[in-house]
Motif scaffolding. Structure first.
Motif, mmCIF file in Angstrom:
data_model
loop_
_atom_site.group_PDB
_atom_site.id
_atom_site.type_symbol
_atom_site.label_atom_id
_atom_site.label_comp_id
_atom_site.label_asym_id
_atom_site.label_seq_id
_atom_site.Cartn_x
_atom_site.Cartn_y
_atom_site.Cartn_z
ATOM 1 N N THR A 158 -47.576 43.863 9.507
ATOM 2 C CA THR A 158 -48.065 42.572 9.981
ATOM 3 C C THR A 158 -49.378 42.779 10.720
ATOM 4 O O THR A 158 -49.451 43.609 11.621
ATOM 5 C CB THR A 158 -47.030 41.954 10.953
ATOM 6 O OG1 THR A 158 -45.765 41.941 10.323
ATOM 7 C CG2 THR A 158 -47.424 40.545 11.359
ATOM 8 N N ASP A 159 -50.406 42.053 10.320
ATOM 9 C CA ASP A 159 -51.689 42.148 11.006
ATOM 10 C C ASP A 159 -51.612 41.457 12.352
ATOM 11 O O ASP A 159 -51.094 40.345 12.447
ATOM 12 C CB ASP A 159 -52.787 41.494 10.156
ATOM 13 C CG ASP A 159 -53.093 42.295 8.913
ATOM 14 O OD1 ASP A 159 -53.383 43.491 9.031
ATOM 15 O OD2 ASP A 159 -53.026 41.722 7.805
ATOM 16 N N VAL A 160 -52.086 42.106 13.409
ATOM 17 C CA VAL A 160 -52.144 41.473 14.722
ATOM 18 C C VAL A 160 -53.517 41.757 15.312
ATOM 19 O O VAL A 160 -54.113 42.801 15.047
ATOM 20 C CB VAL A 160 -51.054 42.007 15.687
ATOM 21 C CG1 VAL A 160 -49.679 41.937 15.057
ATOM 22 C CG2 VAL A 160 -51.331 43.428 16.145
ATOM 23 N N LYS A 161 -54.025 40.792 16.091
ATOM 24 C CA LYS A 161 -55.336 40.963 16.709
ATOM 25 C C LYS A 161 -55.110 41.358 18.162
ATOM 26 O O LYS A 161 -54.438 40.658 18.908
ATOM 27 C CB LYS A 161 -56.131 39.654 16.607
ATOM 28 C CG LYS A 161 -57.629 39.851 16.599
ATOM 29 C CD LYS A 161 -58.356 38.595 16.138
ATOM 30 C CE LYS A 161 -59.030 38.787 14.780
ATOM 31 N NZ LYS A 161 -59.677 37.597 14.258
ATOM 32 N N GLU B 255 -58.615 43.829 14.820
ATOM 33 C CA GLU B 255 -57.497 43.789 13.880
ATOM 34 C C GLU B 255 -56.653 45.058 14.009
ATOM 35 O O GLU B 255 -57.181 46.175 13.952
ATOM 36 C CB GLU B 255 -58.015 43.683 12.436
ATOM 37 C CG GLU B 255 -58.436 42.304 12.020
ATOM 38 C CD GLU B 255 -57.264 41.327 11.898
ATOM 39 O OE1 GLU B 255 -56.098 41.768 11.939
ATOM 40 O OE2 GLU B 255 -57.518 40.127 11.804
ATOM 41 N N LYS C 54 -51.395 33.962 11.928
ATOM 42 C CA LYS C 54 -51.235 35.217 12.641
ATOM 43 C C LYS C 54 -49.987 35.161 13.518
ATOM 44 O O LYS C 54 -49.497 34.077 13.826
ATOM 45 C CB LYS C 54 -52.471 35.470 13.518
ATOM 46 C CG LYS C 54 -53.712 35.768 12.723
ATOM 47 C CD LYS C 54 -53.581 37.100 11.988
ATOM 48 C CE LYS C 54 -54.527 37.199 10.794
ATOM 49 N NZ LYS C 54 -55.903 36.875 11.140
ATOM 50 N N PRO C 55 -49.489 36.326 13.966
ATOM 51 C CA PRO C 55 -48.349 36.316 14.886
ATOM 52 C C PRO C 55 -48.720 35.535 16.138
ATOM 53 O O PRO C 55 -49.896 35.378 16.469
ATOM 54 C CB PRO C 55 -48.138 37.790 15.218
ATOM 55 C CG PRO C 55 -48.766 38.535 14.105
ATOM 56 C CD PRO C 55 -49.918 37.695 13.643
ATOM 57 N N GLU D 5 -47.896 34.435 20.381
ATOM 58 C CA GLU D 5 -47.348 34.896 21.644
ATOM 59 C C GLU D 5 -46.246 33.960 22.103
ATOM 60 O O GLU D 5 -46.283 32.767 21.853
ATOM 61 C CB GLU D 5 -48.470 34.950 22.694
ATOM 62 C CG GLU D 5 -49.578 35.918 22.283
ATOM 63 C CD GLU D 5 -50.728 35.961 23.277
ATOM 64 O OE1 GLU D 5 -50.539 35.516 24.424
ATOM 65 O OE2 GLU D 5 -51.799 36.457 22.897
ATOM 66 N N LEU E 226 -44.895 39.253 21.034
ATOM 67 C CA LEU E 226 -45.608 38.893 19.825
ATOM 68 C C LEU E 226 -44.562 38.631 18.741
ATOM 69 O O LEU E 226 -43.721 39.489 18.457
ATOM 70 C CB LEU E 226 -46.473 40.094 19.427
ATOM 71 C CG LEU E 226 -47.745 39.868 18.639
ATOM 72 C CD1 LEU E 226 -48.687 38.938 19.385
ATOM 73 C CD2 LEU E 226 -48.405 41.206 18.401
ATOM 74 N N SER F 22 -43.730 36.841 14.716
ATOM 75 C CA SER F 22 -44.245 36.323 13.460
ATOM 76 C C SER F 22 -44.199 34.804 13.527
ATOM 77 O O SER F 22 -43.289 34.215 14.110
ATOM 78 C CB SER F 22 -43.372 36.841 12.318
ATOM 79 O OG SER F 22 -43.620 36.119 11.145
#
Lengths: 95, 95, 95, 95, 95, 95, 95
Positions: free
Chosen positions: D73-76, D81, E34-35, E37, E66, E68
């Motif tokens: 899973t991509d997270v910033k 990135e 994006k995931p 918070e 975090l 999904s």
């Protein structure tokens, strides 16, 4: 020729349940979808349960059992149709 | 060249079951969908059961076994077609 | 550059099986769908079996193994195509 | 801002593998479908193996690893990135 | 009204991450994939691990986590949207 | 008539959550897809955990619980609609 | 003729729940999709739990139980329709 099934499989021979029509003609109901009767011919090699103990069969040779019509693998032994199923696929023992 | 199967696999060689027609011509029934006979050529490395004990094969080298027609992986050993299957896919041992 | 596979994976390098045609031309049969030969380059970190004991590989570095044509992940190591597979996907060891 | 992955996950940062064309222009091959390199930024909380023992990671922070292009899973994190993957999805460690 | 999640679930409250546009208008990016918070509001009853030991949570109440974007079940507690997820669906803790 | 659920199931009775419109008309929101409240009427026979210990319920009779709208089996007990669900399908206990 | 179910199966006989219409005509609601009542006729051979202990049934012969309408296998015993189900498919015992 004899077959020793591997593991928890058993070798069965179907018992055709015949139907006598009003005029005395024997009808074999090949279209029925109900469970069928079969005779236990040979038990498998058994093997182990998940907890490491030896697997014990609940059926014995010569037991008449009830099986689902579709299931198992047909095998020909000395020209006779037989069936190899996993014991857990046998529904019950007929007394 | 020899192959040592990995884990609970076994190396088999199919035994073609021939059919002699009325005129004496040998017919190989390549279209049949019944289980087939095969010879056990080599046992795998075995490995462990889930309970940590060593896996023991129920078949031995030179056993004639019954297998489902579709299953396993065909491999060519020295130009000869062989088959690698997991032992639990073998239906039974033919005596 | 070297790769240490994680867990029960192994790093392989395919061995192209060449075919020499009648006129002596080497043919690489890229269309074949049979299992392929590969060389074991590196074993993974191993890890644990389900019973908590250390996993032991059945193959060793430099073993020539048989793998299914489709399976594993292609990786380029120093410009050379390699393949990472789980050990249980290896069919057998070629002697 | 820092992220502590849960369980057997690890936090990674992709390492873009650049390609220099004949004329010296740096090409980033965004279309490639090969595994990619990434740097291990943080290990997860670990937790337990199925046998009740503590899970131990096979990778360490700062390891360069090989991952499948699609997965995780991509997270910033602070505008950068990153990628969170389960350790078993890492193919190998690059030395 | 309070909710005590069952088992290894946790009750979360999403933290909307706002975006300030060039002209100072606050934009809530409802379309982002994006995931996201979230804040841990309550831990579940826990229960047992497969080996029979008590399950211990890796997150604590008030942790910022975090998650999904798609996953878990939305629940309204006192008119406020909350989310119930299994702890293993939480990607990481944000410090 | 009373029902004793088998295993880890529990017998629930839905609590309809009413909505009062501006004009005072009570609206039952039959179309809502949010989790619903239910009252625990009876616990199942329990049985065993995988490690052989007795299963203990996390909910008690008379607990008000949160359940997913779709799930479980509707049963009519003395003409009253009830619901049988596996305890692990209950999201949480409402205090 | 009697049937001894194999393993954790039980032999049931459906209890038709009749409906009396306004004019006194008994209506058998063959179209209903609600769970149905059945009587326990025979318990299976039981076998082992995963932890190696003997499986114990939660139902007894003569218990009136609630079952899902679709499920199990219909079998005819002495001309009477019966049903073989796995005990875990029984929803509850009716007192």
């Amino acid at each position: 020729m004899a077959i020793k099934p591997i593991g928890q499989r058993v070798l069965l021979k179907r018992v055709d349940t015949e139907t006598v029509s009003a005029g005395g003609i024997v009808l074999v109901d090949s279209a029925q979808e109900k469970p069928q009767e079969a005779l236990v011919i040979a038990l498998g090699t058994g093997g182990k349960n998940e907890d490491g103990s030896a697997f014990e069969f609940s059926v014995s040779v010569n037991d008449k059992v009830l099986i689902s019509k579709y299931g198992g693998t047909d095998v020909k032994v000395d020209g006779d149709e037989h069936l190899i199923v996993t014991e857990s696929d046998i529904l019950g023992i007929i007394n």
